[in-house]
Design a protein around this motif. Sequence first.
Motif, mmCIF file in Angstrom:
data_model
loop_
_atom_site.group_PDB
_atom_site.id
_atom_site.type_symbol
_atom_site.label_atom_id
_atom_site.label_comp_id
_atom_site.label_asym_id
_atom_site.label_seq_id
_atom_site.Cartn_x
_atom_site.Cartn_y
_atom_site.Cartn_z
ATOM 1 N N GLY A 112 0.820 -1.199 0.000
ATOM 2 C CA GLY A 112 0.000 0.000 0.000
ATOM 3 C C GLY A 112 0.847 1.239 0.000
ATOM 4 O O GLY A 112 0.408 2.322 -0.351
ATOM 5 N N GLY A 113 2.141 1.067 0.402
ATOM 6 C CA GLY A 113 3.080 2.172 0.283
ATOM 7 C C GLY A 113 3.065 3.109 1.471
ATOM 8 O O GLY A 113 2.136 3.142 2.273
ATOM 9 N N ASN A 319 11.860 9.129 -10.764
ATOM 10 C CA ASN A 319 11.445 8.248 -11.865
ATOM 11 C C ASN A 319 12.032 8.648 -13.210
ATOM 12 O O ASN A 319 11.887 7.933 -14.194
ATOM 13 C CB ASN A 319 9.914 8.198 -11.960
ATOM 14 C CG ASN A 319 9.296 9.572 -12.157
ATOM 15 O OD1 ASN A 319 10.012 10.573 -12.232
ATOM 16 N ND2 ASN A 319 7.976 9.618 -12.218
ATOM 17 N N GLN A 320 12.687 9.808 -13.277
ATOM 18 C CA GLN A 320 13.386 10.207 -14.494
ATOM 19 C C GLN A 320 14.894 10.008 -14.381
ATOM 20 O O GLN A 320 15.664 10.562 -15.165
ATOM 21 C CB GLN A 320 13.067 11.676 -14.811
ATOM 22 C CG GLN A 320 11.594 11.904 -15.102
ATOM 23 C CD GLN A 320 11.296 13.369 -15.405
ATOM 24 O OE1 GLN A 320 12.188 14.211 -15.496
ATOM 25 N NE2 GLN A 320 10.023 13.674 -15.560
ATOM 26 N N ALA A 348 19.837 3.118 -0.725
ATOM 27 C CA ALA A 348 19.601 4.135 -1.756
ATOM 28 C C ALA A 348 18.826 3.538 -2.935
ATOM 29 O O ALA A 348 17.949 4.200 -3.525
ATOM 30 C CB ALA A 348 20.924 4.726 -2.228
ATOM 31 N N GLN A 349 19.117 2.285 -3.286
ATOM 32 C CA GLN A 349 18.388 1.625 -4.365
ATOM 33 C C GLN A 349 16.913 1.439 -3.996
ATOM 34 O O GLN A 349 16.031 1.621 -4.837
ATOM 35 C CB GLN A 349 19.025 0.263 -4.673
ATOM 36 C CG GLN A 349 20.422 0.334 -5.261
ATOM 37 C CD GLN A 349 21.017 -1.055 -5.466
ATOM 38 O OE1 GLN A 349 20.309 -1.992 -5.810
ATOM 39 N NE2 GLN A 349 22.313 -1.177 -5.240
ATOM 40 N N LEU A 354 11.158 3.463 -4.591
ATOM 41 C CA LEU A 354 9.943 4.096 -4.087
ATOM 42 C C LEU A 354 9.585 5.370 -4.845
ATOM 43 O O LEU A 354 8.423 5.772 -4.903
ATOM 44 C CB LEU A 354 10.120 4.440 -2.608
ATOM 45 C CG LEU A 354 9.938 3.310 -1.593
ATOM 46 C CD1 LEU A 354 10.314 3.780 -0.209
ATOM 47 C CD2 LEU A 354 8.502 2.797 -1.613
ATOM 48 N N MET A 355 10.608 6.003 -5.421
ATOM 49 C CA MET A 355 10.386 7.270 -6.125
ATOM 50 C C MET A 355 9.772 7.052 -7.505
ATOM 51 O O MET A 355 9.367 8.021 -8.153
ATOM 52 C CB MET A 355 11.734 8.017 -6.282
ATOM 53 C CG MET A 355 12.441 8.351 -4.999
ATOM 54 S SD MET A 355 11.715 9.749 -4.136
ATOM 55 C CE MET A 355 12.173 11.095 -5.213
ATOM 56 N N LYS A 356 9.725 5.810 -7.962
ATOM 57 C CA LYS A 356 9.277 5.545 -9.338
ATOM 58 C C LYS A 356 7.776 5.225 -9.385
ATOM 59 O O LYS A 356 7.183 4.899 -8.406
ATOM 60 C CB LYS A 356 10.100 4.384 -9.934
ATOM 61 C CG LYS A 356 11.568 4.750 -10.045
ATOM 62 C CD LYS A 356 12.392 3.592 -10.549
ATOM 63 C CE LYS A 356 13.877 3.979 -10.634
ATOM 64 N NZ LYS A 356 14.729 2.871 -11.066
#
Length: 356
Positions: A112-113, A319-320, A348-349, A354-356
């Motif tokens: 669910g994040g 995500n970019q 960090a990975q 999570l940022m994507k």
Amino acid sequence: MQLVDATAGAFELDERSKDIFRQIVDAYLSTGEPIGSRSISRALPTKLSPASVRNVMSDLEHLGLIYAPHTSAGRLPTDRGLRFFVDALLNVGELSADERVGIEAEVMGPPGGEAMDAALSKASMVLSGLSSGAGVVLTHTQDMRMKHIEFVPLDPGKALVVLVGEDGSVENRVVDLPPGLPPSALQEASNYLNAHIRGATLSEARDIIARRAAEERAALDILTSKLVDDGIATWSQASSKGPGTLIVHGRGNLLQNVEVRDDVDRVRQLLDDLETKQELMQLLSLTEEGDGVRIFIGSENKLFSLSGSSLIMSPYRDNQQRIVGVLGIIGPTRLNYAKIIPAVDFTAQVVSKLMK
């Protein structure tokens, strides 16, 4: 995992010296205490007398790799020695599958994040727990407005980029240089950028350079068209990357024609400027993409001005694939580097995912 050193050491040690130096560093990382020649002699894989060990220790001390905290005491590694150990002798371990699953579960939380701020807070807590140090997360470094930028050559084909923000923050990134880039281009890039892009972000700086290059390209087109149309010069070796080489006819006669000579000199100047700006844009693009775990030991740790501590950091991306922050740990110099470095890298990975 890409491991990036903040300041590369350069020492040539024979195997016996390396073995003795490892014993000194291992003792320091395990206990924080100095170790003497007799203890080292007993621990070495090959037999060596305490007197012979002391001779080697004297050489290591002369190199600035170790020091004696007290008279007649054993030896401890210096910050310089720890840097050499991390750069040249450390065998970086791999996280086990269980350790990876544990870090991922802690940072990402239940299905669910999590809100990004909560995830970053958890990442900091995870790293703090793994290292017995302080977990650190810095965000939005991509938007840092620069006060100063420096390109420092390292090994052939690599350079260290030092970015100093207007807020006093400092970042170090190691980049692979474009093939054929002359060493002088690094100093020229530093000088030019510091004179023209103060207060800009990296992406803004690249746009500024690109606009100026376009303006100079337009001026070059006008000048060269006139020279070629008048039969004074021709282009040769034209390519998709540029018009090629300007060949000027009757150079001796041009000395009598100040106007034409000035035009030719202006063309050459514009060509040089365009080449410089192309190199600048390449360097700025590479700087934005700079990656890898970065390690600062003791007095190298300028970011938080904490001598006697180590800082291990790694960038995370959106995500970019843009670097939007860094995370890591601050702890004593006697960290378990072999364990902490892969933990920082993997965390960090996870955050990048999570940022994507």
